[in-house]
Structure formats: structure tokens, C-alpha cells
Design a protein around this motif. Structure first.
Motif, PDB file in Angstrom:
ATOM      1  N   VAL A  54       0.921  -1.066   0.012  1.00 21.18           N
ATOM      2  CA  VAL A  54      -0.120   0.047   0.028  1.00 21.18           C
ATOM      3  C   VAL A  54       0.872   1.220   0.136  1.00 21.18           C
ATOM      4  CG1 VAL A  54      -1.881   1.311   1.102  1.00 21.18           C
ATOM      5  CG2 VAL A  54      -1.622  -1.069   1.264  1.00 21.18           C
ATOM      6  N   ALA A  55       0.728   2.158  -0.783  1.00 18.86           N
ATOM      7  CA  ALA A  55       1.544   3.043  -1.009  1.00 18.86           C
ATOM      8  C   ALA A  55       1.041   4.426  -1.749  1.00 18.86           C
ATOM      9  CB  ALA A  55       2.903   2.978  -1.968  1.00 18.86           C
ATOM     10  N   TYR A  56       1.388   5.728  -1.379  1.00 21.69           N
ATOM     11  CA  TYR A  56       0.877   6.987  -2.061  1.00 21.69           C
ATOM     12  C   TYR A  56       1.798   7.186  -3.050  1.00 21.69           C
ATOM     13  CZ  TYR A  56      -2.163   7.778   1.803  1.00 21.69           C
ATOM     14  OH  TYR A  56      -3.356   7.764   2.893  1.00 21.69           O
ATOM     15  N   ASP A  57       1.182   7.352  -4.404  1.00 17.63           N
ATOM     16  CA  ASP A  57       1.660   7.790  -5.562  1.00 17.63           C
ATOM     17  C   ASP A  57       1.126   9.409  -5.791  1.00 17.63           C
ATOM     18  OD1 ASP A  57       3.081   8.323  -7.760  1.00 17.63           O
ATOM     19  OD2 ASP A  57       1.682   7.359  -9.078  1.00 17.63           O
ATOM     20  N   GLY A  58       1.846  10.431  -5.018  1.00 16.94           N
ATOM     21  CA  GLY A  58       1.362  11.515  -4.934  1.00 16.94           C
ATOM     22  C   GLY A  58       0.413  11.765  -3.794  1.00 16.94           C
ATOM     23  N   GLU A  59      -0.741  12.308  -4.367  1.00 19.33           N
ATOM     24  CA  GLU A  59      -2.151  12.117  -3.337  1.00 19.33           C
ATOM     25  C   GLU A  59      -3.046  11.104  -3.622  1.00 19.33           C
ATOM     26  OE1 GLU A  59      -2.872  14.751  -1.093  1.00 19.33           O
ATOM     27  OE2 GLU A  59      -0.685  15.500  -1.693  1.00 19.33           O
ATOM     28  N   ARG A  60      -2.493  10.155  -4.493  1.00 14.09           N
ATOM     29  CA  ARG A  60      -3.476   9.132  -4.689  1.00 14.09           C
ATOM     30  C   ARG A  60      -3.012   7.871  -4.147  1.00 14.09           C
ATOM     31  NH1 ARG A  60      -7.471   7.868  -8.741  1.00 14.09           N
ATOM     32  NH2 ARG A  60      -6.752   9.974  -9.456  1.00 14.09           N
ATOM     33  N   LEU A  61      -3.847   7.286  -3.298  1.00 13.03           N
ATOM     34  CA  LEU A  61      -3.475   5.918  -2.606  1.00 13.03           C
ATOM     35  C   LEU A  61      -3.390   4.746  -3.721  1.00 13.03           C
ATOM     36  CD1 LEU A  61      -2.761   4.728   0.198  1.00 13.03           C
ATOM     37  CD2 LEU A  61      -5.323   4.218   0.270  1.00 13.03           C
ATOM     38  N   ALA A  62      -2.263   4.007  -3.894  1.00 10.09           N
ATOM     39  CA  ALA A  62      -2.138   2.672  -4.767  1.00 10.09           C
ATOM     40  C   ALA A  62      -2.020   1.473  -3.690  1.00 10.09           C
ATOM     41  CB  ALA A  62      -0.862   3.012  -5.494  1.00 10.09           C
ATOM     42  N   PHE A  63      -3.057   0.547  -4.388  1.00  8.99           N
ATOM     43  CA  PHE A  63      -2.970  -0.815  -3.993  1.00  8.99           C
ATOM     44  C   PHE A  63      -2.140  -1.890  -4.705  1.00  8.99           C
ATOM     45  CE2 PHE A  63      -6.569   1.272  -1.870  1.00  8.99           C
ATOM     46  CZ  PHE A  63      -6.291   0.979  -0.776  1.00  8.99           C
ATOM     47  N   ILE A  64      -0.980  -2.349  -4.415  1.00 15.77           N
ATOM     48  CA  ILE A  64      -0.195  -2.879  -5.432  1.00 15.77           C
ATOM     49  C   ILE A  64      -0.152  -4.380  -5.306  1.00 15.77           C
ATOM     50  CG2 ILE A  64       2.135  -2.578  -6.262  1.00 15.77           C
ATOM     51  CD1 ILE A  64       2.143   0.201  -4.961  1.00 15.77           C
ATOM     52  N   GLU A  65      -0.363  -5.143  -6.329  1.00 11.70           N
ATOM     53  CA  GLU A  65      -0.209  -6.364  -6.447  1.00 11.70           C
ATOM     54  C   GLU A  65       1.224  -6.637  -6.872  1.00 11.70           C
ATOM     55  OE1 GLU A  65      -0.900 -10.672  -6.269  1.00 11.70           O
ATOM     56  OE2 GLU A  65      -1.561  -8.898  -5.239  1.00 11.70           O
ATOM     57  N   VAL A  66       2.195  -7.596  -6.282  1.00  7.05           N
ATOM     58  CA  VAL A  66       3.296  -7.914  -6.910  1.00  7.05           C
ATOM     59  C   VAL A  66       3.606  -9.195  -7.362  1.00  7.05           C
ATOM     60  CG1 VAL A  66       6.024  -8.249  -6.608  1.00  7.05           C
ATOM     61  CG2 VAL A  66       4.548  -6.226  -5.377  1.00  7.05           C
ATOM     62  N   LYS A  67       3.942  -9.393  -8.803  1.00  6.06           N
ATOM     63  CA  LYS A  67       3.986 -10.672  -9.326  1.00  6.06           C
ATOM     64  C   LYS A  67       5.515 -10.891  -9.838  1.00  6.06           C
ATOM     65  CE  LYS A  67       0.061 -12.235  -9.245  1.00  6.06           C
ATOM     66  NZ  LYS A  67      -0.561 -13.318  -8.336  1.00  6.06           N
ATOM     67  N   ALA A  68       6.112 -12.004  -9.064  1.00  4.54           N
ATOM     68  CA  ALA A  68       7.465 -12.558  -9.334  1.00  4.54           C
ATOM     69  C   ALA A  68       7.516 -13.578 -10.360  1.00  4.54           C
ATOM     70  CB  ALA A  68       8.318 -12.676  -7.923  1.00  4.54           C
TER      71      ALA A  68
END
Length: 142
Positions: A56-70
Motif C-alpha cells: 500500500v503506497a501513495y503516488d502523490g495524493e493517490r493511494l495505490a494498492f499494489i499486487e506484486v508478481k515475481a
């Protein structure tokens, strides 16, 4: 991390890292890449009763829910489609749960995917897909 090459594509960006300083953990590699891209990581491996969010991270003012695929030794084409509709629904439910518990009702958000490929001697390739998927308008019980 030392960036070796960077390629802009219509749906994302591919970066080749020419170092193994990150270790073998795809989420660690993704988190480092996101920080380099200016994201502010606020949580990793958030678990809700019906799903998990890798980052879970902020990209500027927007919250991003991030799925990682290795991935190991595969082309990017396979990894970018690895978040099927069932997994998307789990991530969406977990994201809504996250926002509800943190009182982020009116926060702008999106769902990104980061694909990390291990290319052995060539290092890691990382691809970020912003807005990889969106809620379909269904009711999601959190």
C-alpha cells in the motif's frame, strides 16, 4: 540499485536492474523500485479477512494498492495478466477494508501491478502497470 536501461511502453515501464543487491525477494525489489519512482510506502502485506495487498503506497495524493508478481525466466506478457478476476476481487475487498478501517472514505485510489522478472546474469527487470484493473461496480462486502 543501479538502473541499466529503461523502456517506456503504452501500458507501463520496464526497467532493467544490473545488480543483485536487492536479494531474491520480489516484493523487496518492487518496493525499492516504487520508492525510486517516488511512491511513499505505508504498508506491506496488509491482510484482511478476504484478501491481502502486497504493498500500500501513495503516488502523490493517490493511494495505490499494489499486487506484486515475481517471475523467473519468463516474458512480461505472462506476468501482467496473472491477476485474474478472482484475485482482483480479493484485492478490491481488502483495499475497501483498508480504507474503511483507516477512515479514508473519500481518498482517491487505484490498483497497480508490479512484475519482477529474474533474468539471471542480466539482473532483474521490473515493470509497473498503473491502473492495472478497476472495480467493476459490483457490491463488495468487506
Amino acid at each position: 540499485a543501479v538502473r541499466d536501461t529503461q523502456t517506456e511502453l503504452p501500458w507501463g515501464k520496464i526497467v532493467t536492474f544490473n545488480t543483485r543487491l536487492f536479494g531474491n525477494n520480489g516484493e523487496d525489489i518492487a518496493a525499492s523500485y516504487l520508492k525510486d519512482e517516488g511512491y511513499k510506502i505505508v504498508e506491506r502485506n496488509y491482510r484482511a479477512s478476504r484478501g491481502e495487498i502486497d504493498i500500500v503506497a501513495y503516488d502523490g495524493e493517490r493511494l495505490a494498492f499494489i499486487e506484486v508478481k515475481a517471475r523467473r525466466n519468463r516474458e512480461f506478457g505472462e506476468g501482467q495478466w496473472a491477476v485474474d478476476s478472482r484475485k482482483q476481487k480479493q484485492i478490491i475487498k481488502a483495499a475497501l477494508n483498508y480504507m474503511m478501517h483507516r477512515k479514508l472514505k473519500n481518498m482517491a485510489y487505484r490498483f497497480d501491478t508490479v512484475i519482477v522478472e529474474d533474468h539471471q546474469a542480466d539482473g532483474y527487470k521490473v515493470m509497473l502497470i498503473k491502473d492495472a484493473f478497476q472495480p467493476d461496480g459490483s457490491e463488495y462486502n468487506v
